[in-house]
Design a protein around this motif. Structure first.
Motif, PDB file in Angstrom:
ATOM      1  N   SER A 200      21.320  33.085 -19.253  1.00 52.22           N
ATOM      2  CA  SER A 200      22.711  32.649 -19.378  1.00 52.22           C
ATOM      3  C   SER A 200      22.865  31.329 -20.132  1.00 52.22           C
ATOM      4  O   SER A 200      23.984  30.906 -20.401  1.00 52.22           O
ATOM      5  CB  SER A 200      23.332  32.488 -17.987  1.00 52.22           C
ATOM      6  OG  SER A 200      22.625  31.503 -17.235  1.00 52.22           O
ATOM      7  N   LYS A 212      29.136  32.368 -19.308  1.00 53.65           N
ATOM      8  CA  LYS A 212      29.573  32.912 -18.032  1.00 53.65           C
ATOM      9  C   LYS A 212      30.401  34.162 -18.283  1.00 53.65           C
ATOM     10  O   LYS A 212      31.305  34.161 -19.117  1.00 53.65           O
ATOM     11  CB  LYS A 212      30.401  31.886 -17.257  1.00 53.65           C
ATOM     12  CG  LYS A 212      29.619  30.644 -16.849  1.00 53.65           C
ATOM     13  CD  LYS A 212      30.495  29.677 -16.077  1.00 53.65           C
ATOM     14  CE  LYS A 212      29.710  28.426 -15.670  1.00 53.65           C
ATOM     15  NZ  LYS A 212      30.570  27.458 -14.921  1.00 53.65           N
ATOM     16  N   GLU A 214      30.228  38.789 -17.377  1.00 53.37           N
ATOM     17  CA  GLU A 214      29.369  39.965 -17.443  1.00 53.37           C
ATOM     18  C   GLU A 214      29.969  40.978 -18.397  1.00 53.37           C
ATOM     19  O   GLU A 214      31.180  41.185 -18.418  1.00 53.37           O
ATOM     20  CB  GLU A 214      29.203  40.577 -16.053  1.00 53.37           C
ATOM     21  CG  GLU A 214      28.488  39.673 -15.065  1.00 53.37           C
ATOM     22  CD  GLU A 214      28.268  40.353 -13.728  1.00 53.37           C
ATOM     23  OE1 GLU A 214      28.611  41.555 -13.620  1.00 53.37           O
ATOM     24  OE2 GLU A 214      27.756  39.694 -12.817  1.00 53.37           O
ATOM     25  N   HIS A 221      35.651  42.323 -21.535  1.00 49.04           N
ATOM     26  CA  HIS A 221      35.565  41.419 -20.393  1.00 49.04           C
ATOM     27  C   HIS A 221      35.711  39.982 -20.874  1.00 49.04           C
ATOM     28  O   HIS A 221      35.284  39.642 -21.974  1.00 49.04           O
ATOM     29  CB  HIS A 221      34.215  41.566 -19.684  1.00 49.04           C
ATOM     30  CG  HIS A 221      34.075  42.808 -18.877  1.00 49.04           C
ATOM     31  ND1 HIS A 221      34.447  42.890 -17.559  1.00 49.04           N
ATOM     32  CD2 HIS A 221      33.607  44.033 -19.220  1.00 49.04           C
ATOM     33  CE1 HIS A 221      34.214  44.116 -17.114  1.00 49.04           C
ATOM     34  NE2 HIS A 221      33.710  44.828 -18.101  1.00 49.04           N
ATOM     35  N   MET A 223      34.816  36.116 -21.252  1.00 55.51           N
ATOM     36  CA  MET A 223      33.560  35.381 -21.307  1.00 55.51           C
ATOM     37  C   MET A 223      33.844  33.945 -21.715  1.00 55.51           C
ATOM     38  O   MET A 223      34.731  33.688 -22.529  1.00 55.51           O
ATOM     39  CB  MET A 223      32.599  36.036 -22.299  1.00 55.51           C
ATOM     40  CG  MET A 223      31.299  35.271 -22.508  1.00 55.51           C
ATOM     41  SD  MET A 223      30.198  36.137 -23.661  1.00 55.51           S
ATOM     42  CE  MET A 223      29.690  37.510 -22.634  1.00 55.51           C
ATOM     43  N   ARG A 307      22.224  40.755 -21.952  1.00 57.10           N
ATOM     44  CA  ARG A 307      22.046  42.109 -21.420  1.00 57.10           C
ATOM     45  C   ARG A 307      23.407  42.733 -21.155  1.00 57.10           C
ATOM     46  O   ARG A 307      24.235  42.154 -20.447  1.00 57.10           O
ATOM     47  CB  ARG A 307      21.222  42.076 -20.133  1.00 57.10           C
ATOM     48  CG  ARG A 307      20.987  43.460 -19.511  1.00 57.10           C
ATOM     49  CD  ARG A 307      20.058  44.272 -20.365  1.00 57.10           C
ATOM     50  NE  ARG A 307      19.827  45.607 -19.796  1.00 57.10           N
ATOM     51  CZ  ARG A 307      19.092  46.535 -20.386  1.00 57.10           C
ATOM     52  NH1 ARG A 307      18.488  46.274 -21.539  1.00 57.10           N
ATOM     53  NH2 ARG A 307      18.924  47.720 -19.810  1.00 57.10           N
ATOM     54  N   SER A 309      25.248  46.047 -19.555  1.00 56.63           N
ATOM     55  CA  SER A 309      24.958  47.194 -18.672  1.00 56.63           C
ATOM     56  C   SER A 309      25.847  48.376 -18.998  1.00 56.63           C
ATOM     57  O   SER A 309      26.786  48.266 -19.786  1.00 56.63           O
ATOM     58  CB  SER A 309      25.156  46.770 -17.226  1.00 56.63           C
ATOM     59  OG  SER A 309      26.456  46.294 -17.010  1.00 56.63           O
TER      60      SER A 309
END
Length: 309
Positions: A200, A212, A214, A221, A223, A307, A309
């Protein structure tokens, strides 16, 4: 994955809902080819971050993204929507600087000479090795006949991919962000470097960059990217290419391309410490991100693995 510095840059909306590559993090500045200003990170090693010497909105409507989001597609094709990246250069020598010349041909088969400015430049050019090292970001120069020349710094042996990011200023593609690419071979004993583990935060030139948020493949999303130095928040990020942050990312395995900008509006030399993004990556897996930002007239570049997901 660690993010560290490359703050200003680029625009336009993710196209192809659910598949457009949107990645938002970045920290300034582009490398420059001969005759243009900027910065590159030749031979960037995965093991260390290089320095330059080197509410989620719906897609297509991201509040605050004045520069737009990312170009359509993943950049892995030499042609799209009738436009073609052509070059006679398929190989460059290892260990020394070399020119990569290329042309963008339009749907009529003729070289395109009219390009709109994006972040003050008519063309952004990237080079990345297959193991996602050696990142370079340049601003090539164009001759009157439409031939572009990108002055690459010394390349390590191996398989490379070069990307041309542009917006036609006329024709059927007028106003459309496009990213096209071709492969390039650098002969020699190629030794791949394992991709660093996702993290991170990372450091570069004394700066610490922390991410910060995900990310999930195909979903936007929020960030946040924060910058600090000596434990104190950084508030003197300078505009570079019309923004505080520039992020380019490549997907492990196929080198799929993504490029985004922070939502934070530019306010003189007072950027930071937090930059907000809405990020969406179309594929799961590891993405190697290269961030650039500018302070005190110096461009910093950091690399980290994210990463998804």
């Amino acid at each position: 994955m660690s993010i560290t510095s490359r703050f200003p840059l680029r625009r336009r909306g993710l196209a192809a809902a659910g598949t457009a590559a949107v990645l938002a993090l970045a920290l300034a500045a582009c490398g420059s080819s001969k005759g243009s200003s900027g910065s590159s990170v030749p031979g960037m090693d995965h093991s260390s971050a290089p320095s330059a010497s080197a509410s989620s909105p719906s897609m297509g409507s991201m509040p605050g993204m004045d520069h737009g989001s990312t170009a359509t597609g993943d950049g892995l094709a030499a042609g799209k929507d009738g436009y073609q990246l052509t070059s006679t250069v398929g190989e460059l020598p290892a260990g020394k600087a070399g020119d990569y010349t290329f042309t963008i041909k339009g749907p009529d088969g003729k070289p395109v000479t009219g390009f709109a400015e994006d972040q003050t430049k008519r063309m952004h050019f990237y080079a990345i090795r297959s193991d996602l090292t050696g990142f370079q970001h340049l601003h090539p120069t164009m001759a009157g006949d439409g031939t572009w020349t990108a002055g690459l710094s010394a390349l390590e042996p191996g398989s490379w991919r070069v990307f041309a990011s542009f917006t036609p200023d006329g024709g059927t593609g007028k106003g459309k962000d496009l990213v096209l690419s071709r492969t390039l071979t650098v002969p020699g004993d190629a030794k791949n470097t394992p991709l660093p583990a996702a993290t991170s935060s990372t450091e570069v030139d004394g700066y610490t960059v922390t991410v910060k948020g995900e990310l999930m493949a195909g979903m936007a999303h929020p960030m946040t990217v924060s910058a600090s130095k000596d434990g104190k928040p950084v508030t003197d990020l300078q505009p570079y290419l019309d923004t505080y942050a520039h992020l380019t990312a490549f997907h492990e395995g196929d080198q799929a391309f993504a490029h985004l900008h922070p939502e934070t509006k530019v306010n003189g030399d007072h950027g930071g410490p937090d930059l907000s993004f809405h990020a969406m990556l179309p594929k799961a897996g590891n993405w190697r991100m290269f961030l650039q930002f500018q302070t005190g007239g110096k461009l910093h570049t950091a690399a980290l693995t994210l990463r998804v997901s």
